[in-house]
Motif scaffolding. Structure first.
Motif, mmCIF file in Angstrom:
data_model
loop_
_atom_site.group_PDB
_atom_site.id
_atom_site.type_symbol
_atom_site.label_atom_id
_atom_site.label_comp_id
_atom_site.label_asym_id
_atom_site.label_seq_id
_atom_site.Cartn_x
_atom_site.Cartn_y
_atom_site.Cartn_z
ATOM 1 N N UNK A 1 0.835 -1.211 0.000
ATOM 2 C CA UNK A 1 0.000 0.000 0.000
ATOM 3 C C UNK A 1 0.865 1.255 0.000
ATOM 4 N N UNK A 2 1.928 1.231 0.795
ATOM 5 C CA UNK A 2 2.848 2.362 0.824
ATOM 6 C C UNK A 2 3.484 2.582 -0.555
ATOM 7 N N UNK A 3 3.914 1.489 -1.190
ATOM 8 C CA UNK A 3 4.530 1.609 -2.517
ATOM 9 C C UNK A 3 3.531 2.141 -3.532
ATOM 10 N N UNK A 4 2.256 1.745 -3.403
ATOM 11 C CA UNK A 4 1.232 2.286 -4.290
ATOM 12 C C UNK A 4 1.080 3.785 -4.119
ATOM 13 N N UNK A 5 1.143 4.265 -2.863
ATOM 14 C CA UNK A 5 1.049 5.704 -2.617
ATOM 15 C C UNK A 5 2.264 6.428 -3.181
ATOM 16 N N UNK A 6 3.447 5.821 -3.044
ATOM 17 C CA UNK A 6 4.662 6.415 -3.605
ATOM 18 C C UNK A 6 4.556 6.509 -5.127
ATOM 19 N N UNK A 7 4.032 5.463 -5.742
ATOM 20 C CA UNK A 7 3.872 5.489 -7.199
ATOM 21 C C UNK A 7 2.938 6.609 -7.636
#
Length: 312
Positions: free
Chosen positions: A40-46
């Protein structure tokens, strides 16, 4: 003799062994798995980084923001040493390896396949592979499962063990987060071809040595000469620089024929043949799992011996 025993106690083999025992006993956390939160964090970063473009540079920045802060945080705690280091090492490696999960998914396919329930076996196979499973026969399902077991032996176990042996818990975390981002962003499609380039290449670099050690392990614990021959002659024809050696050596070690055409997202891909032997059957899934299991013990023993020799 006592000095060697003390060296062994403080080697990487002890937390490695404890983490592998935890994985065998507990498997992956059923709820609140940290990698789900990381996804989820990586999705927000993307989403944040794509505001500035979708090229390779932006993808590299996104990868760095997703991975490096967590590795730096764990590294600073790890540097404190003592019991905190031991707890971090055991906990992080336990979360980074997935040996029991790999076995559970593979056996969930092998059981109905052996019982003649091809539809159920196809359904369970679709959970772990991206190819179209709807038209596969018994041999096709067994082949795809064995391929997944061999390749994920490196991705789910040995890559993390290698980086743990070099860098401790922070190394295992680095590998697992990088491997997760490759699974999220490393696609060769319009959306990720450029943005996901860094994630795919970094995963290739981190996997380069572990994949070849995995291939060597498979060869030593199976039909050695055939495995080495398949590795040498077939791996260069495979699209992935790391999956090729692992799967070619594993196929040769098990005396099986793998690879060949497969349907992905409605398109037939003419994959090269791997191995040399009989077509895969349901019973070969357990043989592939045994090869991965025995290789894990080999890595643990090798780590213990290496730690003693380095510090002796």
């Amino acid at each position: 003799m006592s000095a060697l025993f003390v060296l062994f106690l403080f080697s990487a083999a002890v937390p490695m062994g404890l983490a592998l025992v935890l994985d065998r006993l507990l498997g992956e956390p059923r709820r609140f798995h940290p990698l789900v939160g990381f996804g989820r964090y990586a999705g927000a970063v993307e989403r944040l980084c794509r505001r500035f473009g979708s090229n390779r540079a932006v993808g590299l920045v996104a990868w760095s923001l997703a991975v490096l802060p967590w590795v730096a945080l764990v590294g600073s705690l790890h540097a404190e040493g003592g019991w905190l280091r031991l707890v971090l090492d055991v906990g992080l490696l336990y979360l980074a390896v997935g040996g029991r999960s790999l076995a559970e998914h593979a056996r969930a396919i092998a059981a109905p396949l052996a019982a003649g329930d091809l539809a159920e076996a196809r359904s369970k196979l679709s959970w772990i592979v991206s190819r179209d499973t709807s038209q596969l026969d018994e041999s096709g399902v067994a082949k795809a499962t064995v391929e997944s077991v061999l390749e994920n032996g490196n991705d789910a176990i040995f890559g993390a063990l290698f980086w743990f042996a070099l860098l401790g818990g922070p190394g295992a975390l680095l590998f697992r987060l990088a491997n997760t981002l490759d699974a999220m962003w490393g696609y060769r499609n319009a959306r990720y071809l450029r943005f996901g380039w860094a994630a795919a290449r970094i995963d290739d670099v981190l996997n380069f040595v572990p994949a070849r050690l995995t291939a060597l392990s498979y060869a030593l614990l199976g039909h050695t000469s055939r495995a080495l021959h398949c590795w040498r002659t077939q791996a260069p024809t495979w699209d992935s620089p790391n999956a090729g050696p692992v799967m070619a050596s594993g196929a040769g070690a098990l005396d099986l024929s793998l690879g060949g055409p497969a349907v992905y997202h409605g398109h037939l891909e003419e994959r090269p043949a791997l191995g040399a032997g009989a077509p895969a059957r349901a019973a070969d899934i357990d043989k592939a799992l045994a090869l991965v299991h025995n290789s894990t013990w080999l890595w643990l023993l090798g780590t213990a011996l290496a730690s003693v020799l380095v510090h002796a």
